[in-house]
Design an enzyme around this catalytic site. Structure first.
Site, mmCIF file in Angstrom:
data_model
loop_
_atom_site.group_PDB
_atom_site.id
_atom_site.type_symbol
_atom_site.label_atom_id
_atom_site.label_comp_id
_atom_site.label_asym_id
_atom_site.label_seq_id
_atom_site.Cartn_x
_atom_site.Cartn_y
_atom_site.Cartn_z
ATOM 1 N N GLY A 96 -47.431 -44.386 -33.905
ATOM 2 C CA GLY A 96 -47.352 -43.496 -32.868
ATOM 3 C C GLY A 96 -47.232 -42.043 -32.531
ATOM 4 C CG ASP A 152 -54.174 -49.394 -42.732
ATOM 5 O OD1 ASP A 152 -53.641 -50.446 -42.143
ATOM 6 O OD2 ASP A 152 -55.351 -49.648 -43.649
ATOM 7 C CE1 TYR A 156 -54.351 -58.893 -29.599
ATOM 8 C CE2 TYR A 156 -53.785 -60.118 -27.382
ATOM 9 C CZ TYR A 156 -53.616 -58.915 -28.498
ATOM 10 O OH TYR A 156 -53.091 -57.941 -27.649
#
Length: 286
Positions: free
Chosen positions: A29, A78, A171
């Protein structure tokens, strides 16, 4: 004879303060899309809990929100680390007892490796960056939402999980997994008062993905690259996240909304004979 909506249907409310007093956890954020969501949610009255891996970004976004009258705390986290996630949940729940909104925003397109040259190491990195942490963070906060019988979860993934992505099928498949996790979790938790929706991003200028570099002389081609005719910005994503987080979407769950300027609807990827590569911003297809 008119029929009144029952008490469990949220009222329209104040459009200027859509998240007044609600606790919102936003991963990643501190900048980019996550930073825009943090700022917009704070402007609408949310109590912001920011999970950010970079201490400088974490400090800057917290100070910025506080300067403009908002309320925010930052946590150096993390999200790939289970201990960090547990400490984040413990800190937030100790202060507030619950959360109302969770935005799983962290993700990374790296390392892009052609599938034929990929292997376990690149697959694992991609999994850690884009998939596993969504499960971990969501699980860490689910019980508090279930206890309160309310909550909104917004998963930021990619339009590449909603269409074919030839550059990196690994991905694309992991983003698709998060999109489907969103749908499945929405069905699972809906009867408990929890809504779950996703945002498939594309063509959004952020510190991690630069849509100017290498295309400085071709910016006039945006009307051919995106149906809305322009580049996207983090604020474009944040506005949709606000809708999904607030009671304005009280009857919306299990959906993945492409916030992409129309690229999914309008086309996709093209093989360029000039560059011998897949492109989705062609300057020439010769």
């Amino acid at each position: 004879m008119s029929i009144q909506a029952p008490d469990n249907v949220p009222p329209i409310g104040d459009w200027n303060r859509l998240l007044e007093g609600r606790v919102a956890v936003i991963t990643g954020g501190g900048d980019g899309i996550g930073g825009a969501i943090s700022r917009l949610f704070a402007a609408h009255g949310a109590l912001i809990e920011i999970a950010e891996i970079d201490p400088e970004r974490a400090s800057l976004i917290q100070k910025e929100i506080e300067r403009t009258g908002g309320v925010a705390r930052s946590h150096i986290v993390d999200v790939r680390n289970d201990d960090h996630v547990e400490r984040l949940a413990a800190a937030v729940l100790e202060k507030h007892g619950h959360i109302d909104v969770l935005v799983n925003n962290v993700g990374d397109y790296r390392p892009i490796v052609p599938f034929e040259r990929s292997g376990p190491d690149s697959w694992e990195q991609m999994y850690q960056y884009n998939q596993r942490h969504v499960y971990a963070v969501t699980r860490a906060f689910t019980d508090s939402m279930i206890s309160a019988r309310r909550g909104s979860i917004v998963n930021i993934h990619s339009v590449e999980g909603m269409r074919g992505y030839p550059q990196d099928p690994v991905y694309g498949s992991m983003k698709a997994a998060i999109a489907h996790f969103t749908t499945c979790l929405a069905v699972s938790l809906g009867h408990l008062g929890i809504r779950v929706n996703g945002i498939g991003t594309d063509f959004t200028q952020t510190p991690a993905v630069d849509y100017f570099a290498g295309f400085e002389e071709h910016q006039h081609l945006w009307p051919t690259w995106a149906p809305v005719g322009r580049l996207g910005w983090p604020e474009d994503q944040a506005r949709v996240a606000l809708f999904l987080a607030s009671d304005q979407s009280a009857y919306v769950t299990g959906h993945n909304i492409p916030v992409d300027g129309g690229t999914r609807a309008g086309g996709g990827w093209f093989w360029s004979l000039t560059t011998q590569s897949w492109v989705h911003r062609p300057t020439s297809l010769k």
